[in-house]
Design a protein around this motif. Structure first.
Motif, mmCIF file in Angstrom:
data_model
loop_
_atom_site.group_PDB
_atom_site.id
_atom_site.type_symbol
_atom_site.label_atom_id
_atom_site.label_comp_id
_atom_site.label_asym_id
_atom_site.label_seq_id
_atom_site.Cartn_x
_atom_site.Cartn_y
_atom_site.Cartn_z
ATOM 1 N N ALA A 1 38.079 52.922 21.783
ATOM 2 C CA ALA A 1 39.018 52.216 22.665
ATOM 3 C C ALA A 1 39.745 51.100 21.918
ATOM 4 O O ALA A 1 40.965 50.945 22.073
ATOM 5 N N HIS A 2 39.028 50.352 21.094
ATOM 6 C CA HIS A 2 39.661 49.278 20.322
ATOM 7 C C HIS A 2 40.654 49.844 19.307
ATOM 8 O O HIS A 2 41.751 49.318 19.146
ATOM 9 N N GLY A 3 40.250 50.896 18.620
ATOM 10 C CA GLY A 3 41.145 51.514 17.644
ATOM 11 C C GLY A 3 42.365 52.118 18.303
ATOM 12 O O GLY A 3 43.500 51.958 17.825
ATOM 13 N N TYR A 4 42.159 52.811 19.416
ATOM 14 C CA TYR A 4 43.267 53.431 20.141
ATOM 15 C C TYR A 4 44.260 52.373 20.601
ATOM 16 O O TYR A 4 45.476 52.560 20.499
ATOM 17 N N SER A 5 43.746 51.240 21.081
ATOM 18 C CA SER A 5 44.648 50.187 21.549
ATOM 19 C C SER A 5 45.475 49.624 20.393
ATOM 20 O O SER A 5 46.638 49.265 20.582
ATOM 21 N N LYS A 6 44.895 49.554 19.204
ATOM 22 C CA LYS A 6 45.662 49.089 18.049
ATOM 23 C C LYS A 6 46.790 50.065 17.719
ATOM 24 O O LYS A 6 47.902 49.656 17.385
ATOM 25 N N PHE A 7 46.513 51.355 17.804
ATOM 26 C CA PHE A 7 47.563 52.344 17.558
ATOM 27 C C PHE A 7 48.622 52.295 18.660
ATOM 28 O O PHE A 7 49.803 52.462 18.394
#
Length: 135
Positions: A21-27
């Motif tokens: 979720a954190h990585g996806y939000s950065k993308f």
């Protein structure tokens, strides 16, 4: 499977989902925007291009239980860096509406545990490397 293995598996999967979720939000925000935000906080912007993919793909690896110890080690490095460079000055609980490093500290402790514990029977590591733990 004993209770400890079950709980370890649940922790690994949930932590993996949180990192995804954190990585996806950065993308979603765009790594360029995340880079600018990092720089505004005094952290080198290029680290956004490491943190985003590490969170997304490392989270996926945790969910399936592949290279659990190695991914956990990378997350430990990333989390210590985040705490020291971006969160430490805000304090444990934060101030003025900003969050502190309490969540990062909890993630850090979970990744330390996963690095020490390795994988359980419900993991790709177990299928590939056997015995429930990576050697």
């Amino acid at each position: 499977m004993n209770k400890v293995s079950l709980v370890t598996t649940l922790m690994r999967v949930v932590l993996g989902i949180l990192f995804i979720a954190h990585g996806y939000s950065k993308f979603q925000m765009g790594l360029g925007n995340v880079s600018a935000w990092f720089e505004s906080a005094g952290t080198p912007g290029f680290l956004a291009y490491i943190a985003g993919p590490l969170e997304l793909f490392g989270g996926i690896l945790l969910v399936i239980g592949l290279f659990t110890r190695y991914v956990s080690a990378l997350f430990i490095i990333m989390l210590i860096g985040a705490i020291v460079t971006m969160k430490w000055s805000l304090g444990l609980l934060g101030s003025g509406g900003t969050t502190g490093y309490e969540l990062d500290l909890a993630y850090l402790m979970l990744t330390v545990y996963l690095m020490a514990a390795g994988s359980t029977q419900l993991s790709v590591d177990h299928i590939l490397f056997g015995r429930g733990k990576q050697s």
